[in-house]
Structures are given as C-alpha cells and as structure tokens.
Write a protein that holds these residues in place. Structure first.
Motif, PDB file in Angstrom:
ATOM      1  N   ARG A  81       1.038  -1.221  -0.037  1.00 38.61           N
ATOM      2  CA  ARG A  81       0.000  -0.003   0.016  1.00 38.61           C
ATOM      3  C   ARG A  81       0.869   1.423  -0.181  1.00 38.61           C
ATOM      4  NH1 ARG A  81      -5.509  -0.223   3.450  1.00 38.61           N
ATOM      5  NH2 ARG A  81      -6.562  -1.816   2.566  1.00 38.61           N
ATOM      6  N   SER A  82       1.959   1.108   0.738  1.00 41.25           N
ATOM      7  CA  SER A  82       2.748   2.461   0.833  1.00 41.25           C
ATOM      8  C   SER A  82       3.445   2.763  -0.562  1.00 41.25           C
ATOM      9  CB  SER A  82       4.021   1.981   1.943  1.00 41.25           C
ATOM     10  OG  SER A  82       3.441   1.924   3.094  1.00 41.25           O
ATOM     11  N   LEU A  83       3.956   1.834  -0.999  1.00 44.52           N
ATOM     12  CA  LEU A  83       4.644   1.910  -2.334  1.00 44.52           C
ATOM     13  C   LEU A  83       3.486   2.429  -3.531  1.00 44.52           C
ATOM     14  CD1 LEU A  83       7.094  -1.067  -2.732  1.00 44.52           C
ATOM     15  CD2 LEU A  83       7.439   1.110  -2.192  1.00 44.52           C
ATOM     16  N   THR A  84       2.184   1.806  -3.464  1.00 43.33           N
ATOM     17  CA  THR A  84       1.293   2.242  -4.301  1.00 43.33           C
ATOM     18  C   THR A  84       0.748   3.642  -4.113  1.00 43.33           C
ATOM     19  OG1 THR A  84       0.563  -0.077  -4.619  1.00 43.33           O
ATOM     20  CG2 THR A  84      -0.949   1.485  -5.273  1.00 43.33           C
ATOM     21  N   LEU A  85       0.836   4.030  -2.929  1.00 42.81           N
ATOM     22  CA  LEU A  85       0.375   5.391  -2.932  1.00 42.81           C
ATOM     23  C   LEU A  85       1.365   6.290  -2.697  1.00 42.81           C
ATOM     24  CD1 LEU A  85      -2.144   4.866   0.426  1.00 42.81           C
ATOM     25  CD2 LEU A  85      -2.686   5.222  -1.830  1.00 42.81           C
ATOM     26  N   ILE A  86       2.535   6.052  -2.447  1.00 38.02           N
ATOM     27  CA  ILE A  86       3.722   6.874  -2.929  1.00 38.02           C
ATOM     28  C   ILE A  86       3.764   7.247  -4.390  1.00 38.02           C
ATOM     29  CG2 ILE A  86       6.100   7.117  -2.897  1.00 38.02           C
ATOM     30  CD1 ILE A  86       6.339   5.809  -0.373  1.00 38.02           C
ATOM     31  N   ALA A  87       3.570   6.208  -5.220  1.00 42.23           N
ATOM     32  CA  ALA A  87       3.801   6.538  -6.634  1.00 42.23           C
ATOM     33  C   ALA A  87       2.479   7.326  -7.000  1.00 42.23           C
ATOM     34  CB  ALA A  87       3.669   5.167  -7.472  1.00 42.23           C
ATOM     35  N   LEU A  88       1.283   6.806  -6.622  1.00 45.86           N
ATOM     36  CA  LEU A  88       0.211   7.611  -6.958  1.00 45.86           C
ATOM     37  C   LEU A  88       0.144   9.229  -6.676  1.00 45.86           C
ATOM     38  CD1 LEU A  88      -2.635   7.327  -8.058  1.00 45.86           C
ATOM     39  CD2 LEU A  88      -3.592   6.822  -5.973  1.00 45.86           C
ATOM     40  N   LEU A  89       0.788   9.464  -5.383  1.00 49.51           N
ATOM     41  CA  LEU A  89       0.971  10.905  -4.986  1.00 49.51           C
ATOM     42  C   LEU A  89       2.060  11.487  -5.698  1.00 49.51           C
ATOM     43  CD1 LEU A  89       1.015  10.843  -0.858  1.00 49.51           C
ATOM     44  CD2 LEU A  89      -0.250  12.185  -2.452  1.00 49.51           C
ATOM     45  N   PHE A 116       2.756  11.108  -9.283  1.00 47.58           N
ATOM     46  CA  PHE A 116       2.330  11.267 -10.289  1.00 47.58           C
ATOM     47  C   PHE A 116       1.309  12.396 -10.286  1.00 47.58           C
ATOM     48  CE2 PHE A 116       4.011   7.226 -11.387  1.00 47.58           C
ATOM     49  CZ  PHE A 116       4.749   7.638 -12.474  1.00 47.58           C
ATOM     50  N   MET A 117       0.310  12.395  -9.169  1.00 40.68           N
ATOM     51  CA  MET A 117      -0.576  13.462  -8.883  1.00 40.68           C
ATOM     52  C   MET A 117       0.008  15.000  -8.885  1.00 40.68           C
ATOM     53  SD  MET A 117      -3.390  11.870  -6.330  1.00 40.68           S
ATOM     54  CE  MET A 117      -4.874  10.662  -7.039  1.00 40.68           C
ATOM     55  N   ILE A 118       1.083  14.952  -7.980  1.00 44.06           N
ATOM     56  CA  ILE A 118       1.778  16.345  -7.737  1.00 44.06           C
ATOM     57  C   ILE A 118       2.504  16.567  -8.978  1.00 44.06           C
ATOM     58  CG2 ILE A 118       3.574  17.328  -6.372  1.00 44.06           C
ATOM     59  CD1 ILE A 118       1.036  16.696  -4.803  1.00 44.06           C
ATOM     60  N   LYS A 119       3.030  15.783  -9.658  1.00 45.44           N
ATOM     61  CA  LYS A 119       3.893  16.010 -11.050  1.00 45.44           C
ATOM     62  C   LYS A 119       2.844  16.677 -12.266  1.00 45.44           C
ATOM     63  CE  LYS A 119       6.991  13.858 -14.098  1.00 45.44           C
ATOM     64  NZ  LYS A 119       7.911  14.823 -13.949  1.00 45.44           N
ATOM     65  N   TRP A 120       1.457  15.949 -11.916  1.00 47.38           N
ATOM     66  CA  TRP A 120       0.648  16.528 -12.916  1.00 47.38           C
ATOM     67  C   TRP A 120       0.134  17.894 -12.634  1.00 47.38           C
ATOM     68  CZ3 TRP A 120      -1.699  10.916 -12.852  1.00 47.38           C
ATOM     69  CH2 TRP A 120      -1.087   9.972 -13.728  1.00 47.38           C
ATOM     70  N   LEU A 121      -0.129  18.082 -11.262  1.00 50.11           N
ATOM     71  CA  LEU A 121      -0.651  19.335 -11.050  1.00 50.11           C
ATOM     72  C   LEU A 121       0.479  20.415 -11.454  1.00 50.11           C
ATOM     73  CD1 LEU A 121      -2.294  18.605  -7.465  1.00 50.11           C
ATOM     74  CD2 LEU A 121      -3.471  19.187  -9.589  1.00 50.11           C
ATOM     75  N   GLY A 122       1.842  20.229 -11.455  1.00 46.06           N
ATOM     76  CA  GLY A 122       2.839  21.287 -11.880  1.00 46.06           C
ATOM     77  C   GLY A 122       3.520  21.553 -10.807  1.00 46.06           C
ATOM     78  N   THR A 123       4.721  22.067 -10.999  1.00 42.05           N
ATOM     79  CA  THR A 123       5.639  22.523 -10.034  1.00 42.05           C
ATOM     80  C   THR A 123       5.162  23.415  -9.422  1.00 42.05           C
ATOM     81  OG1 THR A 123       6.996  23.872 -11.811  1.00 42.05           O
ATOM     82  CG2 THR A 123       7.560  21.656 -11.475  1.00 42.05           C
TER      83      THR A 123
END
Length: 285
Positions: free
Chosen positions: A10-18, A20-27
């Motif tokens: 779960r930790s690895l999956t949620l880390i990856a999800l977070l 990509f979400m932050i990356k898509w939201l932009g710097t």
C-alpha cells in the motif's frame, strides 16, 4: 498475506500515486501554494497515511478519495488560468503595503500585519529603513516584493553608460569525469574543442569533477583532487593584449618609417585596429 506485506505494498502504491498527482498538478504546487492547494496537499497526505498504516481499510476508497482530491484542484487551477476573478477568489490578490513612500496602515490591518511584521519583511529584502522604500506589495504567496526609492537602487552598467556584452547561460560539459554532449552542442562546441582546452590545462577528463563552459568559449574546471590548483582561463585577456600590442606596433611603424606611402598605410591600419579594440573591448574585459 501478512499484514506487514500489505502495508509495504500500500505504501509503495500510494507513494507512486501521490508522486504522479503532484507532478501532473505542476511544479507550482511545490513553490507557491495558495489556500486551496495547501488544503488539498494536507488531505491527500492524510488519506495516504491513514490507508497505509491500517490494512483493514478499503484500499479502493483511498484511491477514489485521492482521485477526487486530485481532480478538484486540477480543475480549479485550469479554470483559474482562464478567469481572473476566479483566480483572485481562489489564489488571493496582491495587497499594497507601501505606495509612493507612504505606509498603507489600513491594508496592514486588513492582512493582519503589525508594524513589526512589515519591518521584518523589509529586512528580508535587505532594507532597514521604511523611508527607503518607494513601493511594496504583499503577494498572494505571502512574500513581500519591494521597490526601493531610485536614489537607493544600486548603480547598473546602464546608469553609467557602459556597454556590456550579452551573456548566455553557461553549460555544464563535464560531470563526474564524463563528457555531456548535449550541453556542448548547445554552445556549438564539440569534444575536439574540449580535449584541446583540457590539454592546455594539462588535465585529463576523468580527473574533472565539474567542467563548465560559457558562451565565450572559456572552460572552467574543478578537479576531484582539491589540492591541485587549476589556472583560470586566459584566452580573452590574451586576445585583448595581443590586439593592443598590434595597434601599438602599427603606431611605432608609422613613426619609424620615412616613406609617406608606408606611413599612411600604417596609420590607417592603426586606426582600424583601434576601432576593432573599441568595438570588442566590452566583450573581452
């Protein structure tokens, strides 16, 4: 399946999800958070933390919640790009604290700033007298942008009427002993040039920790061995000195010869060389 393995997955999956979400939201999310973005970041982190440490929670609910909290700020950001009124509502507006050298006390109170808070912000901008400020505005991000009065601004080359050569971004051409080809190409240089410059310094590529080249074709290197001193580039000073010597020699030939035709040729070329020196001097000094 053991619970500790579930927690890891779960930790690895949620880390990856977070990620990509932050990356898509932009710097922008990482540098200038408004109120809405701050809340979204806290909630996303909270959802990830709760569903990571508790294996009994429904993981699908965690994913749905995170997706919703991603879609909403993402949509808000896109709408804000097209609507200034909506952007002002979600991100806030700038507030003038000092205008024409006068402190706007009402605006300070409106933003909950005391006089001490204002002075602290000014000190952050290396200004210790409020009377030295012509204009200051509190940005939505919380930073204070300050324009000092004209007499307190540092002198620039433009103020002094000095022409300086344009500068381009230096490129890192060697890193950890390895040549970086793309930065070299950005400067219209190649490995042959790099090897020639390193030979002048009597340095091997594998001994270079960091090598940077500027738009003037000068190479600056730092070696792994900190006890070895590398001389600074001298191409530009040498070129200027050579041109000055040529101009001085032409003037000397003008005075030395008795032939009027030769004297005129030397004089004209001396003047041309001086013009070339005046033209290129800002680029070489």
């Amino acid at each position: 399946m053991p619970e500790w393995i579930i927690v890891i997955l779960r930790s690895l999956t949620l880390i990856a999800l977070l990620f990509f979400m932050i990356k898509w939201l932009g710097t922008k999310q990482l540098s200038q958070l408004n109120i809405f973005e701050t809340i979204s970041g806290i909630v996303l982190g909270g959802i990830a933390a709760i569903h990571t440490i508790d294996p009994n929670t429904n993981f699908v609910y965690a994913a749905i919640g995170m997706i919703i909290w991603f879609i909403v700020p993402y949509g808000v950001e896109k709408i804000a790009l097209k609507s200034k009124s909506f952007r002002d509502f979600t991100e806030g507006k700038s507030t003038v604290f000092i205008q024409d050298g006068k402190i706007m006390e009402d605006n300070l109170k409106k933003e909950g700033y005391s006089t001490d808070d204002l002075l602290e912000k000014l000190r952050d901008n290396n200004i210790f007298l409020a009377s030295d400020v012509e204009f200051a505005v509190l940005e939505p991000s919380g930073s204070l942008s300050v324009l000092p009065k004209r007499e307190n601004l540092p002198l620039t080359a433009k103020d002094l009427g000095i022409n300086l050569s344009p500068k381009k971004e230096p490129q890192t051409v060697i890193m950890d002993g390895k040549v970086l080809l793309e930065p070299l190409a950005n400067l219209s240089l190649n490995t042959n040039w790099l090897e020639t410059e390193l030979d002048k310094l009597n340095v091997a590529i594998e001994n270079v920790f960091l090598g940077q080249a500027d738009s003037d074709g000068q190479l600056f290197v730092d070696l792994f061995d900190d006890h070895i001193a590398v001389p600074a580039p001298t191409e530009m000073p040498l070129l200027l000195a050579t041109m000055k010597k040529c101009q001085a020699d032409l003037e000397l030939f003008t005075l030395a010869t008795e032939n009027h035709e030769s004297k005129e040729i030397y004089r004209r070329n001396s003047e041309k060389m001086q013009q070339a020196i005046d033209l290129i001097y800002p680029y070489l000094k």
